[in-house]
Design a protein around this motif. Structure first.
Motif, PDB file in Angstrom:
ATOM      1  N   ASP A   1      33.596  20.693 -10.494  1.00  0.00           N
ATOM      2  CA  ASP A   1      33.027  21.890  -9.504  1.00  0.00           C
ATOM      3  C   ASP A   1      31.769  22.179 -10.429  1.00  0.00           C
ATOM      4  OD1 ASP A   1      31.810  23.322  -7.595  1.00  0.00           O
ATOM      5  OD2 ASP A   1      33.537  24.467  -7.189  1.00  0.00           O
ATOM      6  N   GLU A   2      30.288  21.565 -10.482  1.00  0.00           N
ATOM      7  CA  GLU A   2      29.095  21.977 -11.064  1.00  0.00           C
ATOM      8  C   GLU A   2      29.645  22.033 -12.383  1.00  0.00           C
ATOM      9  OE1 GLU A   2      26.287  24.553  -9.351  1.00  0.00           O
ATOM     10  OE2 GLU A   2      27.101  24.500  -7.494  1.00  0.00           O
TER      11      GLU A   2
ATOM     12  N   SER B   1      32.166  23.741  -3.002  1.00  0.00           N
ATOM     13  CA  SER B   1      33.391  24.242  -3.941  1.00  0.00           C
ATOM     14  C   SER B   1      34.702  24.620  -3.042  1.00  0.00           C
ATOM     15  CB  SER B   1      33.144  25.602  -4.421  1.00  0.00           C
ATOM     16  OG  SER B   1      31.922  25.598  -5.344  1.00  0.00           O
TER      17      SER B   1
HETATM   18 MG    MG Z   1      30.132  26.038  -5.461  1.00  0.00          MG
END
Ligand code: MG
Ligand code: ADP
Length: 263
Positions: A179-180, A48
């Motif tokens: 991000d995910e 991240s």
């Molecule tokens: Mg992360």
């Protein structure tokens, strides 16, 4: 003469520390137009932070970032760290990077269509009518045209994430950062979001995707980067990584994810 095509995104030697914690230890990555790069790694490996450095939500202490050959201008502070020196350029570059977060981050007091037109109207100063027309097409693309007047609270997580993707696309970004995007979703809703992302990949969008979805990494992306403890431990094509299992760390990571999906 250099005939290499310009990288859509070029990141060189990114470093970032928080206090004593050296979180990114020199990350370099080039993505060409149409590349879909999956970024894998255990929790806490810096994925991240890396994405946040690319769109300057965090300032990298070291290293450089270029988008389509334009390098983000930085200046050095007295303590040795660098900061962006051209705020106008930062805003421009950020508007060319679409970001999709794990937690959707929609504006809860605005309807779906209002969420999608906000960026192009406010940042790109385009007319409302034009933005609405384009937003409707994007909602059709993500399968949510019939939800255009709903509020986020009345949508499932998968639907909210698809709105977030439409909202990012409305800025016509040169690179999409995820991000995910499916990590906060109930398992039965993951597929609908992955399907939209696969569609974007097939359209030739340039994408960096932090994910734990091994199927996406293996079958949709054309490059895989495995991060470990703030550096890149292994990278290559999906075949090079998943069939070659080049490092012990990556082997362990894959084994633990296979175990988890078999549970
Ligand atoms: Mg992360
Ligand atoms: P990942 O996304 O791979 O799980 P992160 O980039 O979120 O990893 O975090 C990497 C490391 O940096 C972690 O140890 C985390 O605690 C630390 N970290 C991230 N953001 C901050 C912050 N704003 N302040 C201090 N430490 C941070």
């Amino acid at each position: 003469m250099n005939t290499q095509p310009k990288a859509a995104l070029s990141v060189s030697n990114i470093q970032k520390s928080y206090g004593q914690a050296h979180v990114l230890k020199g990350i370099s990555l080039n993505a060409h137009k149409g590349d879909v790069v999956s970024i894998l790694g255990a929790s806490g490996s810096g994925k991240s932070t890396f994405l946040r450095c690319i769109n300057l939500l965090e300032t990298p202490d070291e290293g450089s970032i270029s988008l389509n050959g334009e390098t983000i201008e930085m200046k050095r502070l007295r303590d040795g760290r660098q900061v962006p020196s051209n705020t106008r350029q930062v805003e421009q570059i950020r508007s060319r990077l679409g970001m999709v977060f794990q937690s959707f981050n929609l504006w809860s007091h605005r309807s779906v269509i209002e969420n999608v037109i906000e960026g192009p109207m406010r940042v790109l100063k385009r007319s409302r009518a034009e933005c609405v027309e384009e937003a409707e097409q994007l909602l059709q693309k993500v399968g949510l045209y019939d939800r255009r007047d709903y509020y986020p609270a009345h949508l499932s997580g998968g639907q909210q994430q698809r709105v977030a993707i439409a909202r990012a696309l409305a800025m016509n970004p040169q690179v999409m950062l995820f991000d995910e995007p499916t990590s906060a979703l109930d398992p039965e809703l993951v597929g609908e979001v992955l399907k939209v992302m696969r569609g974007l990949a097939e359209e030739g969008r340039t994408m960096l995707v932090v994910t734990h979805e091994m199927g996406f990494a293996r079958h949709v992306s054309n490059r895989v980067v495995f991060m470990q403890d703030g550096h890149i431990d292994a990278q290559g094509t999906p075949a090079e990584l998943f069939e070659g299992l080049p490092t012990e760390r990556f082997r362990q990571f894959v084994a633990s994810h296979q175990l988890r999906s078999a549970e």
